[in-house]
Scaffold this active site. Structure first.
Site, PDB file in Angstrom:
ATOM      1  N   GLY A 222       0.833  -1.202   0.000  1.00  0.00           N
ATOM      2  CA  GLY A 222       0.000   0.000   0.000  1.00  0.00           C
ATOM      3  C   GLY A 222       0.864   1.247   0.000  1.00  0.00           C
ATOM      4  N   GLY A 224       2.712   4.695   1.156  1.00  0.00           N
ATOM      5  CA  GLY A 224       3.514   5.030   2.328  1.00  0.00           C
ATOM      6  C   GLY A 224       2.710   5.753   3.396  1.00  0.00           C
ATOM      7  N   GLY A 228       2.351   2.346   5.133  1.00  0.00           N
ATOM      8  CA  GLY A 228       3.674   2.550   5.739  1.00  0.00           C
ATOM      9  C   GLY A 228       3.566   3.253   7.079  1.00  0.00           C
ATOM     10  N   CYS A 300      20.634   5.524  -5.396  1.00  0.00           N
ATOM     11  CA  CYS A 300      21.078   6.428  -4.344  1.00  0.00           C
ATOM     12  C   CYS A 300      22.561   6.710  -4.451  1.00  0.00           C
ATOM     13  CB  CYS A 300      20.776   5.814  -2.978  1.00  0.00           C
ATOM     14  SG  CYS A 300      21.493   4.175  -2.781  1.00  0.00           S
ATOM     15  N   GLU A 399      18.748  15.826  -5.293  1.00  0.00           N
ATOM     16  CA  GLU A 399      18.818  14.495  -5.897  1.00  0.00           C
ATOM     17  C   GLU A 399      17.764  14.413  -7.004  1.00  0.00           C
ATOM     18  OE1 GLU A 399      17.406  11.121  -3.586  1.00  0.00           O
ATOM     19  OE2 GLU A 399      19.172   9.987  -4.210  1.00  0.00           O
TER      20      GLU A 399
HETATM   21  P1  NDP Z   1      10.340   7.308  -0.757  1.00  0.00           P
HETATM   22  O1  NDP Z   1      10.988   7.914   0.418  1.00  0.00           O
HETATM   23  O2  NDP Z   1       9.296   8.079  -1.475  1.00  0.00           O
HETATM   24  O3  NDP Z   1       9.659   5.916  -0.375  1.00  0.00           O
HETATM   25  C1  NDP Z   1      10.380   4.853   0.211  1.00  0.00           C
HETATM   26  C2  NDP Z   1       9.393   3.929   0.898  1.00  0.00           C
HETATM   27  O4  NDP Z   1       8.781   4.597   1.986  1.00  0.00           O
HETATM   28  C3  NDP Z   1       8.249   3.484  -0.014  1.00  0.00           C
HETATM   29  O5  NDP Z   1       7.885   2.159   0.309  1.00  0.00           O
HETATM   30  C4  NDP Z   1       7.160   4.453   0.384  1.00  0.00           C
HETATM   31  O6  NDP Z   1       5.888   3.971   0.075  1.00  0.00           O
HETATM   32  C5  NDP Z   1       7.369   4.531   1.881  1.00  0.00           C
HETATM   33  N1  NDP Z   1       6.794   5.697   2.537  1.00  0.00           N
HETATM   34  C6  NDP Z   1       6.517   6.920   2.025  1.00  0.00           C
HETATM   35  N2  NDP Z   1       5.982   7.729   2.980  1.00  0.00           N
HETATM   36  C7  NDP Z   1       5.930   7.001   4.117  1.00  0.00           C
HETATM   37  C8  NDP Z   1       5.467   7.260   5.453  1.00  0.00           C
HETATM   38  N3  NDP Z   1       4.988   8.445   5.810  1.00  0.00           N
HETATM   39  N4  NDP Z   1       5.553   6.271   6.364  1.00  0.00           N
HETATM   40  C9  NDP Z   1       6.067   5.063   6.033  1.00  0.00           C
HETATM   41  N5  NDP Z   1       6.487   4.746   4.793  1.00  0.00           N
HETATM   42  C10 NDP Z   1       6.441   5.703   3.838  1.00  0.00           C
HETATM   43  O7  NDP Z   1      11.524   6.898  -1.717  1.00  0.00           O
HETATM   44  P2  NDP Z   1      11.407   6.280  -3.158  1.00  0.00           P
HETATM   45  O8  NDP Z   1      10.626   5.017  -3.115  1.00  0.00           O
HETATM   46  O9  NDP Z   1      10.981   7.363  -4.091  1.00  0.00           O
HETATM   47  O10 NDP Z   1      12.929   5.867  -3.428  1.00  0.00           O
HETATM   48  C11 NDP Z   1      13.866   6.747  -3.884  1.00  0.00           C
HETATM   49  C12 NDP Z   1      14.729   7.271  -2.748  1.00  0.00           C
HETATM   50  O11 NDP Z   1      15.348   6.175  -2.063  1.00  0.00           O
HETATM   51  C13 NDP Z   1      15.867   8.122  -3.249  1.00  0.00           C
HETATM   52  O12 NDP Z   1      16.002   9.275  -2.458  1.00  0.00           O
HETATM   53  C14 NDP Z   1      17.082   7.224  -3.078  1.00  0.00           C
HETATM   54  O13 NDP Z   1      18.280   7.938  -2.939  1.00  0.00           O
HETATM   55  C15 NDP Z   1      16.716   6.464  -1.859  1.00  0.00           C
HETATM   56  N6  NDP Z   1      17.503   5.222  -1.787  1.00  0.00           N
HETATM   57  C16 NDP Z   1      18.502   5.127  -0.856  1.00  0.00           C
HETATM   58  C17 NDP Z   1      19.326   4.012  -0.807  1.00  0.00           C
HETATM   59  C18 NDP Z   1      20.428   3.884   0.212  1.00  0.00           C
HETATM   60  O14 NDP Z   1      20.903   2.773   0.427  1.00  0.00           O
HETATM   61  N7  NDP Z   1      20.874   4.966   0.842  1.00  0.00           N
HETATM   62  C19 NDP Z   1      19.147   2.908  -1.763  1.00  0.00           C
HETATM   63  C20 NDP Z   1      18.067   3.112  -2.690  1.00  0.00           C
HETATM   64  C21 NDP Z   1      17.276   4.238  -2.684  1.00  0.00           C
HETATM   65  P3  NDP Z   1       5.199   4.376  -1.344  1.00  0.00           P
HETATM   66  O15 NDP Z   1       6.231   4.312  -2.404  1.00  0.00           O
HETATM   67  O16 NDP Z   1       4.199   3.322  -1.479  1.00  0.00           O
HETATM   68  O17 NDP Z   1       4.656   5.736  -1.143  1.00  0.00           O
END
Ligand code: NDP
Length: 505
Positions: A222, A224, A228, A300, A399
């Protein structure tokens, strides 16, 4: 013009019509309860499945299942050899089904099949072997310095892990979370990104084809903000492991903080890739292209800020641009494709919006900058590069998370270091030089968790990976994952009788 098509009836592997949660060893029935969200194929813009969103009650059921499996089930109590046997079964079942998982990942996330089948898939299986080995080799501590006591430190599983992952490398990153959490005897609830539910749903099903007890690995799907948030806020969760964007990371840390739960955050980056005049320029060119464009530029650890020494800048940038223009963008299932589509439409639009942002900050567009014209549909964009006026430009500070390189030039290595560190992020840094003192100076001065010298993107799972500054809190590694997913317990016992005060005697 190419037209990539999707035909469900002809799909290479079955695609569920509805993706639901998987709780306590069982798939949740796809009833009409809750929101339904489309799961897309970014190459064709087709809706390939629907995701039935887990609401608060469903998240509660998943946490309760994990709680029960932890508090009363066999998993935390079994011998390490037995747990290792099950972890190896998981490795084997994932390897046996790697083609299917890689197919679903490429279909739903747009990552090239070469990458999902050749790299993320094997890594997914290896994560279980690796963390089984780490857990089975973990040793305790013993202290005898305070006479006459022996104090021993043992590590116990911490409890129920809430694991939240992004869409850019779902199977590689989320299986690392599952494996590192359960190897030490914990149980978990995973929430993948709403954009890429297909592969991980199959992975969790496959995990249940082994002897893993029910309730150890649970999955909720679902958004975030809904699923989440309910998971992170749940009082039954003991620890939160998150990989995603910095803004989300802040919100999650605040939520976890309210419940005083430990949190590990792997967040975004805007990493400097320093190309010096003392580099092997051919290798620096190959490495710089890989560092920004691989995984469709959505990573990332991308080397997204390319800092080039002025005396070689014109020639290096010219070669980089020519090579960018020859990169094969296309169907991620084609073996020759190097860059596939971006993961979803809003993300593609956001990446492209940085072209105007760059121009308004005075940057020069060197190549790309548009949606790819070779395809009728799909979120394909041209590999893009800009030359920024200075490091203050938004394209140097934010980014972008796509195949979008930003060049900045520098006069000498001290300036390069200053530019590299002028960033809110500190995930990785790259340096290309054949001059050892330069390499050592840069590697010591850059405030980032990983420095790659004359190589791009080499992950050593045993060594810490994580960010300084706004790139995160905590590290992934053999040792760091063990300390994060366990509680330390000190037990003290006197080795002989000792005089004790006799109060009240
Ligand atoms: P997001 O932060 O948008 O989402 C990451 C996850 O968090 C998703 O499953 C998302 O759900 C969930 N989420 C969003 N809001 C909430 C909330 N309020 N509470 C709990 N969960 C929540 O990142 P992205 O998916 O867009 O990924 C890209 C980002 O990840 C980039 O900034 C990248 O740099 C970083 N990244 C970092 C890595 C590292 O090792 N440092 C590795 C890979 C990526 P949903 O998508 O369903 O909204």
């Amino acid at each position: 013009m190419n037209h990539i098509t999707f035909d469900r009836s002809n799909a290479k592997f079955p695609i569920p019509e509805v993706v639901t949660s998987f709780i306590n060893g069982q798939s949740i029935v796809a009833d009409n309860h809750g929101e339904r969200l489309p799961a897309m194929c970014p190459s064709t813009e087709d809706t390939v499945s629907f995701l039935r969103e887990a609401d608060k009650a469903e998240v509660d059921a998943a946490v309760q299942a994990a709680r029960e499996a932890f508090d009363k089930g066999p998993w935390p109590r079994m011998s390490m050899d037995e747990r290792k046997r099950v972890m190896h079964q998981i490795r084997d079942v994932l390897l046996a089904n790697i083609d299917e998982v890689a197919y679903l990942e490429t279909l739903n996330a747009g990552i090239t099949h070469g990458h999902t089948r050749g790299f993320h898939g094997p890594r997914m299986a290896w994560n279980f072997e690796f963390f089984a080995e780490v857990a089975s080799q973990a040793a305790g501590e013993a202290y005898t310095q305070t006479k006459p006591y022996l104090s021993i430190v043992t590590r116990e599983p911490i409890g129920v892990g809430a694991l939240i992952g992004p869409w850019n490398a779902p199977i590689a990153l989320c299986t690392m979370k599952i494996a590192s959490c359960i190897a030490f005897g914990n149980t978990c609830v995973l929430k993948p990104s709403e954009f890429t539910p297909l592969s991980l749903r199959r992975v969790v099903e496959l995990i249940h084809k082994t002897d893993i007890p029910k309730g150890v690995v649970n999955l909720v799907n679902g958004r975030g903000q809904v699923t989440g948030d309910a998971l992170v806020s749940h009082p039954g969760v003991d620890v939160v492991s998150f990989t995603g964007g910095t803004t989300t990371g802040r919100a999650i840390a605040a939520r976890a903080g309210q419940n005083l739960k430990p949190v590990a955050l792997e967040l975004g980056g805007k990493s400097a890739n320093i190309v010096t005049a003392s580099a092997n320029l051919e290798r620096a060119l190959d490495g710089s292209l890989l560092a920004i464009y691989s995984n469709n530029g959505q990573q990332c650890l991308a080397g997204s800020r390319i800092l080039v020494e002025k005396k070689i800048a014109a020639e290096f940038i010219d070669k980089f641009v020519k090579r960018s223009q020859q990169i094969i963008v296309g169907d991620p299932f084609e073996a020759k494709t190097q860059i596939g589509p971006l993961a979803y439409e809003a993300h593609m639009k956001r990446v492209l919006s940085y072209v105007d942002i760059a121009k308004s900050d005075g940057a020069e567009l060197l190549t790309g900058g548009k949606r790819h014209t070779g395809f009728k549909k799909g979120y394909f964009i041209e590999p893009t590069a800009v030359l920024a006026k200075n490091n203050g430009a938004r394209v140097c500070q934010e980014e972008i998370f796509g195949p979008f390189a930003t060049f900045v030039t520098f006069e000498d290595i001290d300036e390069a270091i200053a530019i590299a560190n002028q960033s809110e992020f500190g995930l990785v840094g790259y340096v290309w030089s054949e001059h050892l003192p330069t390499v050592m100076k840069v590697s010591q001065a850059i405030r980032a968790g990983t420095i790659w010298v004359n190589t791009p993107l080499t992950r050593e799972l045993r060594a810490p990976f994580g960010g300084y500054k706004n790139s995160g809190i905590g590290r992934d590694s053999a040792h760091d994952c063990m300390t994060f997913f366990t509680e330390a317990k000190t037990t003290t016992i006197p080795l002989q009788d000792f005089p004790m005060a006799k109060w009240g005697a």
